[in-house]
Design an enzyme around this catalytic site. Structure first.
Site, mmCIF file in Angstrom:
data_model
loop_
_atom_site.group_PDB
_atom_site.id
_atom_site.type_symbol
_atom_site.label_atom_id
_atom_site.label_comp_id
_atom_site.label_asym_id
_atom_site.label_seq_id
_atom_site.Cartn_x
_atom_site.Cartn_y
_atom_site.Cartn_z
ATOM 1 N N TRP A 155 0.797 -1.226 0.000
ATOM 2 C CA TRP A 155 0.000 0.000 0.000
ATOM 3 C C TRP A 155 0.828 1.273 0.000
ATOM 4 O O TRP A 155 0.303 2.350 -0.207
ATOM 5 C CB TRP A 155 -0.923 0.015 1.232
ATOM 6 C CG TRP A 155 -0.175 -0.286 2.498
ATOM 7 C CD1 TRP A 155 -0.075 -1.505 3.124
ATOM 8 C CD2 TRP A 155 0.641 0.617 3.262
ATOM 9 N NE1 TRP A 155 0.759 -1.406 4.222
ATOM 10 C CE2 TRP A 155 1.204 -0.114 4.330
ATOM 11 C CE3 TRP A 155 0.956 1.971 3.155
ATOM 12 C CZ2 TRP A 155 2.065 0.447 5.269
ATOM 13 C CZ3 TRP A 155 1.815 2.542 4.088
ATOM 14 C CH2 TRP A 155 2.356 1.779 5.128
ATOM 15 N N ASN A 156 2.146 1.184 0.265
ATOM 16 C CA ASN A 156 2.881 2.445 0.472
ATOM 17 C C ASN A 156 3.191 3.196 -0.825
ATOM 18 O O ASN A 156 3.345 4.412 -0.809
ATOM 19 C CB ASN A 156 4.132 2.237 1.337
ATOM 20 C CG ASN A 156 5.119 1.276 0.749
ATOM 21 O OD1 ASN A 156 4.817 0.572 -0.215
ATOM 22 N ND2 ASN A 156 6.307 1.218 1.306
ATOM 23 N N LYS A 179 -2.157 -8.461 -7.674
ATOM 24 C CA LYS A 179 -3.062 -8.223 -6.545
ATOM 25 C C LYS A 179 -2.523 -7.027 -5.761
ATOM 26 O O LYS A 179 -1.476 -7.122 -5.126
ATOM 27 C CB LYS A 179 -3.128 -9.425 -5.607
ATOM 28 C CG LYS A 179 -4.189 -9.232 -4.524
ATOM 29 C CD LYS A 179 -3.969 -10.074 -3.289
ATOM 30 C CE LYS A 179 -3.129 -9.405 -2.246
ATOM 31 N NZ LYS A 179 -3.680 -8.163 -1.645
ATOM 32 N N PRO A 180 -3.241 -5.896 -5.810
ATOM 33 C CA PRO A 180 -2.793 -4.742 -5.024
ATOM 34 C C PRO A 180 -3.149 -4.938 -3.556
ATOM 35 O O PRO A 180 -3.945 -5.809 -3.209
ATOM 36 C CB PRO A 180 -3.592 -3.583 -5.624
ATOM 37 C CG PRO A 180 -4.841 -4.210 -6.151
ATOM 38 C CD PRO A 180 -4.483 -5.626 -6.561
ATOM 39 N N ALA A 181 -2.578 -4.100 -2.697
ATOM 40 C CA ALA A 181 -2.921 -4.150 -1.276
ATOM 41 C C ALA A 181 -4.394 -3.772 -1.098
ATOM 42 O O ALA A 181 -4.917 -2.906 -1.806
ATOM 43 C CB ALA A 181 -2.030 -3.199 -0.493
ATOM 44 N N GLY A 233 6.836 -6.333 -0.341
ATOM 45 C CA GLY A 233 6.094 -6.308 0.918
ATOM 46 C C GLY A 233 7.004 -6.710 2.064
ATOM 47 O O GLY A 233 8.233 -6.609 1.962
ATOM 48 N N SER A 234 6.393 -7.189 3.125
ATOM 49 C CA SER A 234 7.166 -7.502 4.327
ATOM 50 C C SER A 234 7.967 -8.788 4.151
ATOM 51 O O SER A 234 7.598 -9.672 3.368
ATOM 52 C CB SER A 234 6.217 -7.638 5.519
ATOM 53 O OG SER A 234 5.353 -8.735 5.303
ATOM 54 N N GLU A 255 11.148 -8.081 -3.156
ATOM 55 C CA GLU A 255 11.625 -6.791 -2.649
ATOM 56 C C GLU A 255 11.012 -6.651 -1.267
ATOM 57 O O GLU A 255 9.837 -6.327 -1.133
ATOM 58 C CB GLU A 255 11.190 -5.688 -3.616
ATOM 59 C CG GLU A 255 12.082 -4.479 -3.568
ATOM 60 C CD GLU A 255 11.582 -3.479 -2.549
ATOM 61 O OE1 GLU A 255 11.990 -3.608 -1.368
ATOM 62 O OE2 GLU A 255 10.792 -2.615 -2.918
ATOM 63 N N LEU A 256 11.816 -6.957 -0.245
ATOM 64 C CA LEU A 256 11.276 -7.117 1.106
ATOM 65 C C LEU A 256 11.715 -5.966 1.998
ATOM 66 O O LEU A 256 12.083 -4.901 1.524
ATOM 67 C CB LEU A 256 11.721 -8.474 1.655
ATOM 68 C CG LEU A 256 11.374 -9.667 0.730
ATOM 69 C CD1 LEU A 256 11.908 -10.969 1.268
ATOM 70 C CD2 LEU A 256 9.874 -9.750 0.504
HETATM 71 P P1 ADP Z 1 2.716 -4.436 4.675
HETATM 72 O O1 ADP Z 1 3.257 -4.547 6.043
HETATM 73 O O2 ADP Z 1 3.366 -3.435 3.807
HETATM 74 O O3 ADP Z 1 1.216 -4.394 4.626
HETATM 75 P P2 ADP Z 1 2.535 -7.132 3.765
HETATM 76 O O4 ADP Z 1 3.653 -8.019 3.392
HETATM 77 O O5 ADP Z 1 1.639 -7.547 4.893
HETATM 78 O O6 ADP Z 1 3.204 -5.730 3.990
HETATM 79 O O7 ADP Z 1 1.582 -6.844 2.519
HETATM 80 C C1 ADP Z 1 2.083 -6.671 1.213
HETATM 81 C C2 ADP Z 1 1.124 -7.332 0.264
HETATM 82 O O8 ADP Z 1 1.060 -8.717 0.566
HETATM 83 C C3 ADP Z 1 -0.311 -6.830 0.328
HETATM 84 O O9 ADP Z 1 -0.838 -6.803 -1.001
HETATM 85 C C4 ADP Z 1 -0.992 -7.887 1.159
HETATM 86 O O10 ADP Z 1 -2.381 -7.988 0.884
HETATM 87 C C5 ADP Z 1 -0.281 -9.124 0.705
HETATM 88 N N1 ADP Z 1 -0.333 -10.256 1.636
HETATM 89 C C6 ADP Z 1 -0.310 -10.229 2.981
HETATM 90 N N2 ADP Z 1 -0.367 -11.478 3.481
HETATM 91 C C7 ADP Z 1 -0.435 -12.325 2.427
HETATM 92 C C8 ADP Z 1 -0.515 -13.751 2.259
HETATM 93 N N3 ADP Z 1 -0.515 -14.578 3.311
HETATM 94 N N4 ADP Z 1 -0.555 -14.257 1.009
HETATM 95 C C9 ADP Z 1 -0.540 -13.425 -0.049
HETATM 96 N N5 ADP Z 1 -0.456 -12.098 0.021
HETATM 97 C C10 ADP Z 1 -0.414 -11.538 1.247
#
Ligand code: ADP
Length: 483
Positions: A155-156, A179-181, A233-234, A255-256
């Site tokens: 989302w950032n 798949k966007p946030a 993402g994370s 890209e973590l």
């Molecule tokens: P942030 O802390 O930036 O929200 P996340 O890693 O939780 O980072 O989220 C980044 C993306 O990963 C988002 O699009 C979120 O919906 C998706 N996401 C989170 N958990 C899962 C999962 N278990 N499987 C697939 N996608 C996920």
């Protein structure tokens, strides 16, 4: 939504195979600045994700067969349309994500610059010839698109994280499903609308917006027709998705998280370092993976740096992203506010000193004051975890070697910044730092011409630059015999 002037850009369902999807099951998109409802978007599920993958698979043959110049023309058209709608796209981005409008405009231009860059690079997807070991053979190397690319984005940067993946994928001849946030689907869907207007054929660019991240993620990481998976993402979620990809031996880019050090040596231009830190720390209210997280300052300049930084930070304007002059918008949600509060409090409990700020801002419950903390050490959670908020944490060091060791003392390796005017030190330190990107006397390092990406647990793969197509192509070797 009355502030949005171009209502054609507001979409309420996923874009799959060139069509807009509808569902009874909807989810709320909320403005993080005031918690007002912005839109209700049809929630796509795993079955929709599968449909998008199959559409992308169908579209791949024709898209990859187009001459590179033709793909480039279509991407250039997309780029132009995005810039034409820059103001509306930025406004939409600020509404759903919170960042100041000026930054949102910057993100739209930044995302578009990747589309332009890769439109140009599409025409330069060169192969190779290699001297053969015998006279009757020729060795030819070609680069071919991997196939269907699936992506999950955060989302950032709701626009740019999609644009820079899709641009490289489409330029290489791949088709794409993202798949966007859940917090920021509107920017992604607006990009799809403009992709449609640009003439990107049905099935080539698909957006699957939904709340079942796990279910959609299962399809995008495991479906046999997905050739490559790209994630931003994370680290925790990235590790899980990486495991899922392993079963099908998918090509993967990750890209973590980062835990960027920002080092100020005693020979630095202190004013320039303060300005660099303002960029590296406070952009997007501190919510980027390359934000300065640990600010290491050599002891002899520590006090003067802290004083100048404090003065500069007091000038930051915290306000709704659409308000004139806003520089710090809200954090994305309550969870983010709680995390920043907790990291700050635990540092103070362990002996750190609060110099400025230190809690929620009167602009609203998700706004956090620009905060400055001194006397931080490497054992505190605030030094180990990504803060993802406008909190600057200062730590003193004595020697160059100590600074390098402190900086490298993390499982992450995305970005690092350091300030020094000693040319020998610049080369020594740059070489010793275990990070994918090094800002030297510079606090803003990301652009389409440069390779963005990390080492260690910050992931692998590079986005942007001429290296950026590598992740979306396979090398094919042709051995020509009987000559
Ligand atoms: P942030 O802390 O930036 O929200 P996340 O890693 O939780 O980072 O989220 C980044 C993306 O990963 C988002 O699009 C979120 O919906 C998706 N996401 C989170 N958990 C899962 C999962 N278990 N499987 C697939 N996608 C996920």
């Amino acid at each position: 939504m009355k502030q949005i002037t171009c209502s054609a850009l507001i979409k309420h369902g996923s874009y799959i195979n060139g069509s807009w999807q509808q569902h009874d099951n909807r989810f709320d998109v909320v403005n993080p600045s005031n918690q007002q409802l912005l839109a209700m978007v049809a929630s796509a599920d795993a079955a929709d994700a599968e449909q998008a993958v199959l559409a992308a698979e169908q579209a791949f043959a024709a898209w990859s067969a187009l001459p590179a110049g033709k793909r480039a023309d279509i991407l250039q058209h997309w780029h132009q349309l995005i810039l034409q709608h820059q103001d509306d796209l930025a406004r939409l981005l600020t509404l759903e994500q919170g960042k100041p409008l000026a930054e949102a405009k910057g993100e739209i231009a930044y995302g578009a610059s990747y589309i332009q860059w890769f439109a140009e690079e599409a025409k330069r997807l060169y192969g190779d010839t290699i001297p053969a070991p015998s006279a009757d053979k020729r060795i030819i190397v070609q680069r071919q698109p991997v196939g269907v690319v699936a992506a999950i984005t955060p989302w950032n940067f709701p626009n740019a994280m999609i644009a820079r993946k899709a641009a490289a994928a489409l330029a290489a001849g791949c088709t794409f499903v993202v798949k966007p946030a859940q917090q920021t689907p509107l920017s992604a869907l607006a990009l799809a609308e403009l992709a449609d207007q640009a003439g990107i054929p049905a099935g080539v660019f698909n957006v699957v917006a939904g709340t079942d991240a796990k279910g959609i993620g299962e399809v995008l990481t495991r479906h046999e027709k997905v050739a490559k998976f790209s994630f931003t993402g994370s680290t925790a979620v990235g590790k899980q998705l990486l495991k899922q990809c392993a079963d099908g031996v998918k090509r993967v880019s990750m890209e973590l998280g980062g835990n960027a050090p920002f080092i100020v040596f005693d020979d630095a231009d202190i004013d320039a370092a303060v300005q660099g830190l303002m960029l590296a720390k406070f952009r997007n209210a501190g919510q980027t993976c390359v934000c300065a997280n640990r600010i290491l300052v050599q002891r002899s300049v520590y006090q003067s740096f802290a004083d100048k930084l404090a003065i500069t930070m007091t000038q930051l304007t915290v306000a709704d992203g659409l308000a004139d002059g806003s520089q710090i918008g809200p954090l994305i949600d309550d969870k983010a506010v709680a995390k920043v509060t907790q990291l700050q409090q635990s540092a103070l409990d362990q002996g750190a000193t609060l110099l400025l700020g230190g809690g929620c801002h009167s602009a609203g419950k998700q706004f956090f004051q620009p905060t400055l903390i001194s006397d931080v050490n490497a054992d505190m959670a605030i030094s180990k975890e990504e803060i993802f908020g406008p909190v600057a944490a200062l730590m003193a060091f004595d020697t160059e070697q100590e600074a390098i060791e402190l900086a490298n003392n993390t499982e992450y390796g995305l970005a690092v910044y350091f300030y020094s005017r000693d040319i020998g030190r610049v080369f020594r330190v740059a070489q010793a730092l275990q990070f994918g990107m090094v800002g030297i006397n510079e606090g803003a390092i990301s652009n389409a011409a440069a390779p963005f990406g990390g080492v260690k647990q910050s992931g692998f793969g590079r986005e942007g630059s001429h290296y950026g197509l590598d992740d979306y192509t396979d090398i094919k070797y042709l051995c020509l015999g009987g000559i």
